[in-house]
Design an enzyme around this catalytic site. Structure first.
Site, PDB file in Angstrom:
ATOM      1  N   LYS A 198      39.506  68.092  50.893  1.00 58.61           N
ATOM      2  CA  LYS A 198      38.465  67.133  50.546  1.00 58.61           C
ATOM      3  C   LYS A 198      39.113  65.799  50.247  1.00 58.61           C
ATOM      4  O   LYS A 198      39.643  65.586  49.162  1.00 58.61           O
ATOM      5  CB  LYS A 198      37.638  67.581  49.330  1.00 58.61           C
ATOM      6  CG  LYS A 198      36.357  66.758  49.176  1.00 58.61           C
ATOM      7  CD  LYS A 198      35.936  66.552  47.745  1.00 58.61           C
ATOM      8  CE  LYS A 198      36.683  65.429  47.080  1.00 58.61           C
ATOM      9  NZ  LYS A 198      36.364  64.086  47.634  1.00 58.61           N
ATOM     10  N   GLU A 201      36.240  60.129  48.952  1.00 60.71           N
ATOM     11  CA  GLU A 201      35.061  59.606  49.636  1.00 60.71           C
ATOM     12  C   GLU A 201      35.174  58.117  49.918  1.00 60.71           C
ATOM     13  O   GLU A 201      34.360  57.549  50.642  1.00 60.71           O
ATOM     14  CB  GLU A 201      33.799  59.888  48.813  1.00 60.71           C
ATOM     15  CG  GLU A 201      33.699  59.143  47.485  1.00 60.71           C
ATOM     16  CD  GLU A 201      34.481  59.803  46.363  1.00 60.71           C
ATOM     17  OE1 GLU A 201      34.366  59.327  45.216  1.00 60.71           O
ATOM     18  OE2 GLU A 201      35.209  60.786  46.631  1.00 60.71           O
ATOM     19  N   ARG A 202      36.197  57.469  49.366  1.00 60.68           N
ATOM     20  CA  ARG A 202      36.368  56.033  49.591  1.00 60.68           C
ATOM     21  C   ARG A 202      37.228  55.721  50.805  1.00 60.68           C
ATOM     22  O   ARG A 202      37.193  54.608  51.326  1.00 60.68           O
ATOM     23  CB  ARG A 202      36.991  55.382  48.352  1.00 60.68           C
ATOM     24  CG  ARG A 202      36.073  55.353  47.153  1.00 60.68           C
ATOM     25  CD  ARG A 202      36.683  54.550  46.045  1.00 60.68           C
ATOM     26  NE  ARG A 202      36.980  55.345  44.882  1.00 60.68           N
ATOM     27  CZ  ARG A 202      37.654  54.897  43.825  1.00 60.68           C
ATOM     28  NH1 ARG A 202      38.100  53.662  43.814  1.00 60.68           N
ATOM     29  NH2 ARG A 202      37.879  55.676  42.787  1.00 60.68           N
ATOM     30  N   CYS A 306      50.926  55.532  42.297  1.00 63.93           N
ATOM     31  CA  CYS A 306      51.177  56.320  41.090  1.00 63.93           C
ATOM     32  C   CYS A 306      52.583  56.088  40.555  1.00 63.93           C
ATOM     33  O   CYS A 306      52.871  56.409  39.404  1.00 63.93           O
ATOM     34  CB  CYS A 306      50.960  57.807  41.368  1.00 63.93           C
ATOM     35  SG  CYS A 306      51.920  58.446  42.750  1.00 63.93           S
ATOM     36  N   GLU A 405      46.462  53.177  31.996  1.00 59.80           N
ATOM     37  CA  GLU A 405      46.908  52.924  33.368  1.00 59.80           C
ATOM     38  C   GLU A 405      45.988  51.884  33.994  1.00 59.80           C
ATOM     39  O   GLU A 405      44.774  52.060  34.039  1.00 59.80           O
ATOM     40  CB  GLU A 405      46.884  54.204  34.189  1.00 59.80           C
ATOM     41  CG  GLU A 405      47.401  53.997  35.605  1.00 59.80           C
ATOM     42  CD  GLU A 405      47.367  55.260  36.449  1.00 59.80           C
ATOM     43  OE1 GLU A 405      48.241  55.415  37.316  1.00 59.80           O
ATOM     44  OE2 GLU A 405      46.470  56.100  36.228  1.00 59.80           O
TER      45      GLU A 405
END
Length: 522
Positions: A198, A201-202, A306, A405
């Site tokens: 998955k 969605e962006r 990250c 963050e």
């Protein structure tokens, strides 16, 4: 908008290939699921727009996969597992060899999709593709890395085998901005597993291209499946009894939810969460190397990494270097990504931009200083882009801009009198992905290496991500689960051990008295 960008915006065509035309993340109005080796239109009534972050142009729409469609993907993976898990390791290795060829041949399509959907520069996007390719190339060595172990003593022997662990591996990858699918697909497949992927969605384009390339590389139908959606689909992955393990890369909130829900259901989970990576600059450092390295690591990919350096700790006399750091950062070229010479592009969404600018504002509100403010940058040709220019803050460890963050092109500068104080700052931070030091002293470097409590350490290296034959080794609040991505740890995640102990003695063929003693090695 540049002509080069217009040429890459998806056409509204009924064609089905995702990879044949460079740069097109989809060639239809809606992105499809990939189930059982075929691209399948979703019957959902709920869709999510995917926008070009530089222009807000609609690129495609992503479905909220229905329960029925999700179950079809699970069934396809279940059926494929029956045969794929029985293939020889040599057959699975051949797939990895062919996949690396397909990725090389279609690197431009992957990179262009990353620029269009994520906002990276083209050079940085190609770097992401190369990093994913290196994981695939490492997976080709599976024939050596998955061998078992055997110990013999007298007539008793013990043999350990590595077997496929996961009936189906669910990979809900949300809020990510890299070629993360290639962190997982190569090792999961060569170890005999099948997958449900998955993507975010962006930015679904790269994942769809990879799915097509897997098929071209000869991967049987159903071994890799791609479904789309948000929280409901993630929850189905965490809950479905056929899925035995989950990999995740993203933010803290989603990561904790996935880890807790999936482990409660008895699944193995590896989850990479947030980060706050520090760079210590000592007074004896090579000044030019240190400043250029920090600027590249802080502002490359608009800080959406990250492993981006988001905190610089200037020690002692190095504090006087701050004005030059600000001056060099101010000269970076912010643009749409495809333009030659672009150093950083936009943030992925207006929501991300609002969060970043809010954290920048909090620095001034809490008594810090904004030495370089990129909040109001104007990029010619892109009036609607989600742009934030390079931003340099000076603050303290109690401020929000330090604690949270930011995930944007923002560097927070902290000052320290000594290396010991700088180490305390890093070690008291809740995150532990990585930290680096710039120094020309071997003794200082050794003290830092042994004293810093993070998983990935760099010495005169700004982004200390290990090569893919080593495992990702972030720690503290940056990870959940104890088995890292790729390398030998990745193989361990996707396999389980089976030990076989056997006893063959000649005298047992003629013995007439049973023994009740535990068989042991002598």
């Amino acid at each position: 908008m540049s002509i080069s960008r217009l040429a890459r915006i998806p056409l509204r065509s009924p064609s089905r290939s995702y990879a044949t035309t460079a740069g097109l993340n989809a060639l239809a109005r809606n992105t499809k699921n990939f189930i059982g080796g075929a691209f399948v239109d979703s019957k959902t009534t709920q869709w999510h727009d995917v926008l070009d972050p530089s222009t807000q142009t609609l690129l495609t729409r992503v479905p909220e996969t229905t329960i029925e469609e999700f179950d079809q993907a699970v069934d396809a993976a279940s059926q494929a597992f029956k045969s794929w898990s029985k293939q020889s390791v040599l057959a699975r290795q051949r797939f990895a060899i062919e996949l690396q060829y397909q990725i090389r041949q279609n690197a431009d399509a992957l990179a262009h999709s990353i620029v269009l959907e994520q906002g990276k520069t083209l050079a940085d996007a190609h770097g992401d593709v190369l990093r994913g390719l290196q994981v695939v190339e490492t997976a080709i060595g599976i024939t050596s890395n998955i061998v078992g172990e055997k110990l013999e003593a007298s007539h008793l022997s013990t043999f350990r085998r590595k077997l496929f662990f996961i009936h189906i591996s669910g990979l809900p990858l949300t809020s990510l901005f890299r070629m993360i699918p290639l962190w997982t697909i190569p090792l999961a497949t060569v170890t005999g597993n099948t997958l449900i992927l998955k993507p975010s969605e962006r930015d679904p384009g790269a994942a769809m291209i990879i799915a097509e390339l897997c098929a071209r590389a000869g991967l049987p139908e159903g071994v890799v499946n791609v479904v789309h959606g948000t929280v409901p689909v993630v929850n189905r992955i965490c809950d479905h009894e056929a899925i035995k393990a989950v990999s995740f890369v993203g933010g803290d909130r989603a990561g904790r939810h996935i880890y807790e829900r999936a482990t409660t259901n008895g699944k193995r989970v590896q989850a990479n969460l947030g980060a706050k990576n520090h760079a210590i600059i000592m007074p004896d450092a090579n000044k030019n190397l240190a400043l250029n390295s920090i600027i590249g690591a802080a502002f490359g990919a608009a800080g959406q990494r990250c492993m981006a350096v988001s905190v610089a700790v200037l020690v002692g006399a190095a504090q006087s270097w701050l004005p030059e750091l600000v001056e060099r950062a101010s000269k970076l070229n912010v643009n749409g990504g495809f333009e030659k010479g672009a150093d950083l592009g936009p943030l992925i969404s207006p929501v991300s931009k609002a969060r970043v600018t809010g954290l920048v504002a909090s620095c001034a509100d809490e008594g810090g200083r904004i030495h370089l403010d990129g909040r109001n940058i104007q990029v010619p040709g892109y009036p609607a882009g989600n742009f934030v220019g390079p931003t340099v803050l000076e603050g303290t460890v109690g401020m929000r801009c330090y604690r949270e963050e930011i995930f944007g092109p923002v560097l927070t500068v902290i000052t320290s009198d000594t290396l010991d104080d700088a180490l305390d700052i890093i070690n008291e931070n809740k995150y532990g992905n990585g930290a680096v030091i710039f120094t020309q002293s071997g003794a200082t470097a050794r003290k830092f290496e042994s004293g810093v409590n993070v998983g990935q350490v760099g010495i005169n290296v700004p982004i200390p991500v290990p090569l893919p034959m080593f495992a990702w080794s972030g720690n503290k609040g940056s990870v959940l689960g104890d088995i890292g991505f790729y390398g030998k740890s990745g193989i361990n995640f996707y396999t389980q051990n089976k030990t076989i102990t056997s006893l063959w003695r000649q005298e047992d063929a003629i013995g007439n008295k049973a023994s009740v003693d535990m068989p042991t090695h002598h």
